[in-house]
Write a protein that holds these residues in place. Structure first.
Motif, PDB file in Angstrom:
ATOM      1  N   SER A   5       0.836  -1.198   0.000  1.00  0.00           N
ATOM      2  CA  SER A   5       0.000   0.000   0.000  1.00  0.00           C
ATOM      3  C   SER A   5       0.872   1.250   0.000  1.00  0.00           C
ATOM      4  O   SER A   5       0.616   2.198  -0.726  1.00  0.00           O
ATOM      5  N   GLN A   6       1.918   1.239   0.801  1.00  0.00           N
ATOM      6  CA  GLN A   6       2.837   2.366   0.866  1.00  0.00           C
ATOM      7  C   GLN A   6       3.566   2.543  -0.463  1.00  0.00           C
ATOM      8  O   GLN A   6       3.738   3.649  -0.934  1.00  0.00           O
ATOM      9  N   ALA A   7       3.977   1.438  -1.071  1.00  0.00           N
ATOM     10  CA  ALA A   7       4.692   1.519  -2.350  1.00  0.00           C
ATOM     11  C   ALA A   7       3.805   2.136  -3.423  1.00  0.00           C
ATOM     12  O   ALA A   7       4.243   3.002  -4.167  1.00  0.00           O
ATOM     13  N   SER A   8       2.555   1.714  -3.492  1.00  0.00           N
ATOM     14  CA  SER A   8       1.695   2.270  -4.526  1.00  0.00           C
ATOM     15  C   SER A   8       1.377   3.736  -4.240  1.00  0.00           C
ATOM     16  O   SER A   8       1.204   4.522  -5.159  1.00  0.00           O
ATOM     17  N   LYS A   9       1.326   4.112  -2.961  1.00  0.00           N
ATOM     18  CA  LYS A   9       1.132   5.520  -2.609  1.00  0.00           C
ATOM     19  C   LYS A   9       2.314   6.340  -3.128  1.00  0.00           C
ATOM     20  O   LYS A   9       2.133   7.388  -3.750  1.00  0.00           O
ATOM     21  N   ILE A  10       3.509   5.850  -2.896  1.00  0.00           N
ATOM     22  CA  ILE A  10       4.722   6.541  -3.360  1.00  0.00           C
ATOM     23  C   ILE A  10       4.756   6.586  -4.884  1.00  0.00           C
ATOM     24  O   ILE A  10       5.076   7.620  -5.476  1.00  0.00           O
ATOM     25  N   GLN A  14       4.808   9.960  -7.206  1.00  0.00           N
ATOM     26  CA  GLN A  14       5.855  10.198  -8.213  1.00  0.00           C
ATOM     27  C   GLN A  14       5.234  10.454  -9.585  1.00  0.00           C
ATOM     28  O   GLN A  14       5.672  11.346 -10.318  1.00  0.00           O
ATOM     29  N   MET A  15       4.213   9.677  -9.920  1.00  0.00           N
ATOM     30  CA  MET A  15       3.538   9.868 -11.204  1.00  0.00           C
ATOM     31  C   MET A  15       2.865  11.243 -11.262  1.00  0.00           C
ATOM     32  O   MET A  15       2.902  11.922 -12.295  1.00  0.00           O
ATOM     33  N   ILE A  16       2.259  11.652 -10.150  1.00  0.00           N
ATOM     34  CA  ILE A  16       1.615  12.966 -10.079  1.00  0.00           C
ATOM     35  C   ILE A  16       2.642  14.065 -10.292  1.00  0.00           C
ATOM     36  O   ILE A  16       2.415  15.003 -11.071  1.00  0.00           O
ATOM     37  N   ASN A  17       3.767  13.953  -9.620  1.00  0.00           N
ATOM     38  CA  ASN A  17       4.803  14.982  -9.755  1.00  0.00           C
ATOM     39  C   ASN A  17       5.368  15.049 -11.170  1.00  0.00           C
ATOM     40  O   ASN A  17       5.573  16.144 -11.703  1.00  0.00           O
ATOM     41  N   ARG A  18       5.585  13.887 -11.791  1.00  0.00           N
ATOM     42  CA  ARG A  18       6.079  13.874 -13.175  1.00  0.00           C
ATOM     43  C   ARG A  18       5.057  14.495 -14.130  1.00  0.00           C
ATOM     44  O   ARG A  18       5.401  15.283 -15.010  1.00  0.00           O
ATOM     45  N   HIS A  54      -7.204   5.920  -3.327  1.00  0.00           N
ATOM     46  CA  HIS A  54      -6.267   5.015  -2.659  1.00  0.00           C
ATOM     47  C   HIS A  54      -6.156   5.368  -1.171  1.00  0.00           C
ATOM     48  O   HIS A  54      -6.168   4.489  -0.310  1.00  0.00           O
ATOM     49  N   MET A  55      -6.052   6.659  -0.877  1.00  0.00           N
ATOM     50  CA  MET A  55      -5.923   7.091   0.516  1.00  0.00           C
ATOM     51  C   MET A  55      -7.194   6.795   1.310  1.00  0.00           C
ATOM     52  O   MET A  55      -7.129   6.375   2.458  1.00  0.00           O
ATOM     53  N   LEU A  56      -8.354   6.992   0.689  1.00  0.00           N
ATOM     54  CA  LEU A  56      -9.614   6.692   1.374  1.00  0.00           C
ATOM     55  C   LEU A  56      -9.745   5.193   1.657  1.00  0.00           C
ATOM     56  O   LEU A  56     -10.190   4.786   2.728  1.00  0.00           O
TER      57      LEU A  56
END
Length: 61
Positions: A5-10, A14-18, A54-56
């Motif tokens: 879950s943490q990995a997919s959050k990260i 990263q995808m959002i920032n790119r 994902h966060m919800l």
């Protein structure tokens, strides 16, 4: 379970920032109303929505 879950959050962050950087780059070249800029903006919105879902989900688990 929390590790994946943490990995997919990260990954999503990263995808959002790119995508945000790409959208800003295109907007600076072509303008904010250009259809490619708008396309990038919609894709960024989709990624942000995925992150929020994902966060919800992770809070309810």
């Amino acid at each position: 379970m929390k590790e994946s879950s943490q990995a997919s959050k990260i990954d999503l962050l990263q995808m959002i920032n790119r995508k945000r950087k790409e959208m800003i780059r295109i907007a600076s070249i072509r303008g904010f109303k250009n259809k490619e800029t708008v396309k990038q903006s919609k894709e960024l919105d989709d990624l942000i929505n995925m992150y929020q879902r994902h966060m919800l989900q992770s809070k309810s688990s």
